[in-house]
Design an enzyme around this catalytic site. Structure first.
Site, mmCIF file in Angstrom:
data_model
loop_
_atom_site.group_PDB
_atom_site.id
_atom_site.type_symbol
_atom_site.label_atom_id
_atom_site.label_comp_id
_atom_site.label_asym_id
_atom_site.label_seq_id
_atom_site.Cartn_x
_atom_site.Cartn_y
_atom_site.Cartn_z
ATOM 1 C CB CYS A 208 -6.547 -3.075 6.093
ATOM 2 S SG CYS A 208 -6.755 -4.870 6.217
ATOM 3 C CD GLU B 21 -2.897 -1.084 0.087
ATOM 4 O OE1 GLU B 21 -3.080 0.006 -0.498
ATOM 5 O OE2 GLU B 21 -3.473 -2.150 -0.228
ATOM 6 C CG HIS C 51 -4.425 -5.306 1.599
ATOM 7 N ND1 HIS C 51 -4.544 -3.939 1.598
ATOM 8 C CD2 HIS C 51 -5.311 -5.760 2.533
ATOM 9 C CE1 HIS C 51 -5.466 -3.571 2.487
ATOM 10 N NE2 HIS C 51 -5.948 -4.666 3.063
#
Lengths: 206, 206, 206, 206
Positions: free
Chosen positions: A144, A81, A169
């Protein structure tokens, strides 16, 4: 001294029996990683509590880097991310029954934080080992992203210059998608990818 | 005596470096399978020649069952084919440069043959080991379908009642899709699935 | 005299409010098509009965060509089916509650029939009007494939050389997928594609 | 007096013949929208220049709201963006040949800006007209996000409280995906959705 890295995974949520993030994190840490002092922590899938458990571990362990890991069902490979956003917007309840809609995570906090681990370098390193990976531009608006935002916010405000952080992820595990036609990766493959991320992050941490 | 099963895989095609079908077939046969006399054969990705190599192996080995395996890029799990159709219709050249368009495989042959291995039982058995699998209703119109059709046609006409056959499509390997966002499965996972298929087929063969 | 073409669509099924096949068929026939004597017929989504209604219309109208149309949820464009297979295998009940599993449509009938309309020519003609289309290698194992098989079987056995037939699958309508992230096409676009198919088929019919 | 809304679309890029955003914007504005003073502006697909052209139009027209529209190939419906991020990271060159990698749009600017149009209300209104729509959490890192960020940054710093802004991504047009198997929507459907967005935005603007 080896850099210390904290790798976290989540408990199952939304009625699932397993969370592939924790399965892979445990496997990734099951054997020593040369040059890294690797620690793991299981997080509850609960807004607020997840960040508290993570931060308690940070204060206890004093790591140089934290990489939080979570499930992104439907993804075909690892996704590193790039940004966490100051917004909770849940479409399902968390494990404590909370379902915040359009709420800031930190009132008056910045709109977002960029990951401070080297995102593209991690992606390239994972691919170099034969494991699919990509940069992701959204960590969602569930627990998350919440954990990633709080991690980066606290690192920036409470440990400036001393702690880098990011979020990865991971796909469904095969046993979660036996008849659904959705992509998956076995925990062993994901764990290999996570070990590569940890190694790459450790190189710039500490 | 244990039933004899022939498991075939393909060489790479369309410029690829590997074909995950052969990688998985080799791995599936790398250790003995209790109660099965398992043999393997690599097939060229060439219309006509692929079927000849396969049938030569059948005449040499006299197996009770043949399971041909090929790559279906983009598939998320194993796909056990239900039917082969009497039609070549290639969108790319095979490895000998041939690209038949709308040609019957066997002039005056039946429009199709159903697989004679127990398709749904194989799918169920694979899923029971935690590996994603599905029944597929089309093996495409390239060399895979060609091989499946010729296998079933020859079994029906030359070895009636003595040879069952089928086809399993497998996903890309991870190293084929590092940055494409397409699904994949590692060879080890696919090989586990193929061993399950072989075991299930052996139960009704011979 | 203009060739006569019968275009059929299905009623809604599986609890849906609409079936985009009938919406598009009605719209396709709402204005005259030069050089074609176009008729339409709604079919029940019921194994057996659907084929009977279709064949009654054939006997009444004596068309030169029949094009049956059905919904293929998840498809992005029109799909012209290449083959019908002698197998019912339903994963949901039809509108009469029947759910045949692994049953032949015509016991002792051929494994399959190829469409007798010009499949690739239809696809090319539809694309030439700016509407996405593709050849499809499987009409599924529900009522659509059942109707296509019965149509081609009866045409071959009862009207040899006098009736050509085929099947076109169409995507969801927009209102069916408002929040699902699945592809769709408006009825007006699908109807334009169907008119092109009818026109192309009429050129070789009669 | 009716609120004034500026709706922008992009020119084609990456070698394409058309950009569905401009086709839909033009169609959306082709007939009057009750209660809205609607203006349109075509933007070059060029980093920097796109924002300048947009802002010149803002200064000329003094609108109450700006809704920029761009293409998101592969999307199945309209996507109303929630956030713009301070990052250019192009994987292809823009129409002037520039391809910035990991560059801030506004050095020292905030990490992101949330859209100031009512995102979820727009999505709900579009769906209510039978057109698929969703909230999107990333506008990408190409010219679309760049334009959205600059719009919101300038609105915040130069016209605080006087201008709201947002971004809508639209799918491919059918003629762009004739044989690709990717989703699309006709311009007429997209234009209907854009008119709904404009109407909904106008209700809170000015």
């Amino acid at each position: 001294m080896s850099p210390r890295v904290l790798l976290t995974g989540f408990e199952p949520f939304n009625g699932a029996d397993l969370n592939p993030s924790w399965a892979a994190v445990r496997l990734a840490a099951a054997s020593p990683l040369p040059g890294v002092d690797l620690h793991t922590q299981l997080l509850p899938c609960v807004f607020g509590a997840a960040s508290e458990v993570l931060w308690d571990a940070v204060e206890l362990l004093d790591p140089d880097a934290v990489i939080a890991v979570g499930q992104a069902g439907g993804n075909p490979g690892l996704a590193v991310e790039r940004i966490a956003v100051n917004l909770d917007d849940a479409t399902i309840p968390d494990n404590a029954g909370a379902q915040p809609v359009d709420q800031p995570i930190v009132p008056d906090g910045p709109v977002g934080y960029f990951a401070t681990i080297p995102v593209k370098e991690c992606v390239a390193a994972v691919r170099a080992t034969g494991v699919p990976a990509a940069v992701s531009e959204s960590a969602g608006r569930f627990v998350c992203n919440h954990v990633m935002y709080q991690l980066l916010h606290r690192a920036a405000t409470r440990r400036p210059g001393r702690l880098i952080g990011g979020f990865v992820h991971v796909p469904f595990a095969p046993e979660q998608v036996l008849d659904t036609g959705r992509p998956c990766l076995p925990s062993s493959t994901v764990a290999l990818g996570l070990r590569t991320v940890v190694t790459r992050v450790a190189r710039v941490a500490g």
